[in-house]
Design a protein around this motif. Structure first.
Motif, PDB file in Angstrom:
ATOM      1  N   GLY A   7      12.495 -27.481 -10.952  1.00 17.93           N
ATOM      2  CA  GLY A   7      11.181 -26.720 -10.691  1.00 17.93           C
ATOM      3  C   GLY A   7      11.159 -25.648  -9.822  1.00 17.93           C
ATOM      4  O   GLY A   7      10.288 -25.297  -9.343  1.00 17.93           O
ATOM      5  N   ASP A  32       3.851 -25.346  -4.613  1.00 17.06           N
ATOM      6  CA  ASP A  32       4.775 -25.500  -5.918  1.00 17.06           C
ATOM      7  C   ASP A  32       4.837 -26.931  -6.234  1.00 17.06           C
ATOM      8  O   ASP A  32       5.906 -27.678  -6.114  1.00 17.06           O
ATOM      9  CB  ASP A  32       6.277 -25.039  -5.401  1.00 17.06           C
ATOM     10  CG  ASP A  32       6.929 -25.252  -6.671  1.00 17.06           C
ATOM     11  OD1 ASP A  32       6.520 -25.259  -7.966  1.00 17.06           O
ATOM     12  OD2 ASP A  32       8.332 -25.021  -6.295  1.00 17.06           O
ATOM     13  N   TYR A  65       5.491 -30.404 -11.430  1.00 19.53           N
ATOM     14  CA  TYR A  65       4.899 -30.342 -12.766  1.00 19.53           C
ATOM     15  C   TYR A  65       4.166 -31.390 -13.318  1.00 19.53           C
ATOM     16  O   TYR A  65       4.618 -32.601 -13.375  1.00 19.53           O
ATOM     17  CB  TYR A  65       5.937 -29.890 -13.683  1.00 19.53           C
ATOM     18  CG  TYR A  65       6.757 -28.446 -13.514  1.00 19.53           C
ATOM     19  CD1 TYR A  65       5.823 -27.312 -13.378  1.00 19.53           C
ATOM     20  CD2 TYR A  65       8.054 -28.301 -13.393  1.00 19.53           C
ATOM     21  CE1 TYR A  65       6.314 -26.157 -13.230  1.00 19.53           C
ATOM     22  CE2 TYR A  65       8.588 -26.919 -13.176  1.00 19.53           C
ATOM     23  CZ  TYR A  65       7.535 -25.842 -13.059  1.00 19.53           C
ATOM     24  OH  TYR A  65       8.066 -24.583 -12.952  1.00 19.53           O
ATOM     25  N   ASN A 120       2.304 -24.080 -11.633  1.00 21.49           N
ATOM     26  CA  ASN A 120       2.348 -25.243 -12.666  1.00 21.49           C
ATOM     27  C   ASN A 120       2.717 -24.789 -13.995  1.00 21.49           C
ATOM     28  O   ASN A 120       2.688 -23.572 -14.452  1.00 21.49           O
ATOM     29  CB  ASN A 120       1.366 -26.306 -12.440  1.00 21.49           C
ATOM     30  CG  ASN A 120       1.707 -27.837 -12.554  1.00 21.49           C
ATOM     31  OD1 ASN A 120       2.281 -28.156 -13.353  1.00 21.49           O
ATOM     32  ND2 ASN A 120       1.758 -28.387 -11.363  1.00 21.49           N
ATOM     33  N   HIS A 121       2.982 -25.814 -14.790  1.00 21.56           N
ATOM     34  CA  HIS A 121       2.824 -25.692 -16.310  1.00 21.56           C
ATOM     35  C   HIS A 121       1.501 -25.253 -16.709  1.00 21.56           C
ATOM     36  O   HIS A 121       0.738 -25.662 -16.285  1.00 21.56           O
ATOM     37  CB  HIS A 121       3.432 -27.052 -17.091  1.00 21.56           C
ATOM     38  CG  HIS A 121       4.932 -27.265 -17.071  1.00 21.56           C
ATOM     39  ND1 HIS A 121       5.900 -26.377 -17.019  1.00 21.56           N
ATOM     40  CD2 HIS A 121       5.400 -28.498 -16.928  1.00 21.56           C
ATOM     41  CE1 HIS A 121       6.935 -27.053 -17.000  1.00 21.56           C
ATOM     42  NE2 HIS A 121       6.689 -28.306 -16.878  1.00 21.56           N
ATOM     43  N   ARG A 144      12.797 -22.267 -20.102  1.00 26.53           N
ATOM     44  CA  ARG A 144      12.888 -23.732 -19.759  1.00 26.53           C
ATOM     45  C   ARG A 144      14.361 -24.146 -20.148  1.00 26.53           C
ATOM     46  O   ARG A 144      14.779 -24.536 -21.078  1.00 26.53           O
ATOM     47  CB  ARG A 144      11.892 -24.370 -20.725  1.00 26.53           C
ATOM     48  CG  ARG A 144      10.695 -24.064 -20.574  1.00 26.53           C
ATOM     49  CD  ARG A 144       9.789 -25.172 -19.813  1.00 26.53           C
ATOM     50  NE  ARG A 144       8.404 -24.968 -19.552  1.00 26.53           N
ATOM     51  CZ  ARG A 144       7.806 -24.461 -18.438  1.00 26.53           C
ATOM     52  NH1 ARG A 144       8.500 -23.912 -17.486  1.00 26.53           N
ATOM     53  NH2 ARG A 144       6.397 -23.919 -18.840  1.00 26.53           N
ATOM     54  N   GLU A 174       3.873 -20.600 -17.569  1.00 28.65           N
ATOM     55  CA  GLU A 174       3.423 -21.118 -16.399  1.00 28.65           C
ATOM     56  C   GLU A 174       2.081 -20.374 -15.846  1.00 28.65           C
ATOM     57  O   GLU A 174       1.860 -19.374 -16.435  1.00 28.65           O
ATOM     58  CB  GLU A 174       4.463 -21.318 -15.221  1.00 28.65           C
ATOM     59  CG  GLU A 174       5.787 -22.126 -15.361  1.00 28.65           C
ATOM     60  CD  GLU A 174       6.517 -22.459 -14.230  1.00 28.65           C
ATOM     61  OE1 GLU A 174       5.942 -22.213 -12.987  1.00 28.65           O
ATOM     62  OE2 GLU A 174       7.519 -22.907 -14.363  1.00 28.65           O
TER      63      GLU A 174
END
Length: 281
Positions: A14, A189, A192, A234-235, A262, A275
């Protein structure tokens, strides 16, 4: 202040290296202190290099590395050198021996320079730099067949110099933000949220579940209302969007969608994802 030439000393799931430009474009023009409650590998921290900062992570072994680099870089380097020299002769057998020793120290909560050296060594010699533990909290990632060096000496020494003025914490993300005041910048951060909503997993044995994400959203709104500059990545999932929808509807935040690679997807055609960057200024 001139920026030091530093970069993350470990690879971290991540990590935000590929988003640094996008994050930089959205930084507040001016802020007081910097807070990063989920520091991970430190890509954003080392890129921004704020003069004063509070960093935190729930992974005590990772934070032990930051503290050892901050306080005892030369001792740490000597210990890593021993590991790096021996892997060239011992290979796979040596890696698994050190992984077992690392887990033994982890279970005894021996957070010292030796554990930090093993952590950095294992990170460079495990598959894909992945930090993963089993249900008992034991590190279980296999060997990647590498005998390369685990660190770059100038990077460690420059990081040590930078971290001298940084407050390092290990614990809950809310606690890490206790001292955040109006005009401070808080970068989240967070772990996820899964793209598949039926699966919630994390790199820590403690996990970061649905309730944790909800608690984070509540904290984010509190800090916004207190006058902090806040950014969260985040996603791009419906779950995350819905957590911050009310703030967005009130025009208290912006939500930007950016494309990312990814690299962990086995299908090369599915390695492009999205994201979101959420911020309030």
């Amino acid at each position: 202040m001139n920026k030091l030439n530093i970069s993350p000393f470990v690879k971290w799931a991540g990590g935000k290296r590929q988003l640094l430009d996008k994050i930089g474009e959205r930084m507040p023009v001016k802020y007081n202190r910097y807070f990063e409650p989920f520091v991970g590998g430190g890509a954003v921290l080392f890129n921004l290099q704020p003069k004063t900062a509070v960093i935190n992570d729930l992974n005590k072994s990772l934070i032990n590395c930051y503290r050892q680099i901050q306080q005892s870089p030369l001792e740490l380097i000597k210990l890593i050198d021993v590991l790096d020299n021996n892997i060239k002769d011992g290979g796979k057998e040596y890696y698994y021996l050190k992984r077992d020793e690392y887990n033994d120290k982890l279970m005894m909560e021996q957070y010292d320079a030796e554990l930090a050296a093993m952590f950095i060594f294992i990170n460079k010699h495990c598959f894909n730099g992945l930090y993963r533990v089993n249900g008992k909290g034991l590190f279980n990632v296999p060997y990647n067949n590498s005998i390369r060096d685990s660190y770059e000496i100038n990077n460690i020494m420059e990081i040590s110099k930078y971290l001298k003025a940084i407050t390092i914490m290990d614990g809950d993300f809310e606690k890490a933000c206790d001292d955040a005041k109006e005009g401070d910048f808080v970068f989240f951060d967070s772990p996820y949220a899964p793209i598949n909503p039926t699966s919630f997993e994390s790199y820590t044995k403690e996990g970061f579940d649905i309730e944790s994400h909800k608690r984070l959203a509540v904290l984010f709104e509190k800090l916004v209302n207190n006058g902090c500059y806040c950014m969260l990545t985040n996603h791009n999932t419906d779950f995350i969007i819905n957590l911050y929808k009310e703030l967005f509807d009130k025009r208290k935040i912006k939500i930007d969608i950016v494309s990312v690679k990814r690299m962990i997807n086995s299908d090369a055609n599915n390695r492009v994802g999205e994201e979101i960057i959420i911020y309030n200024y």
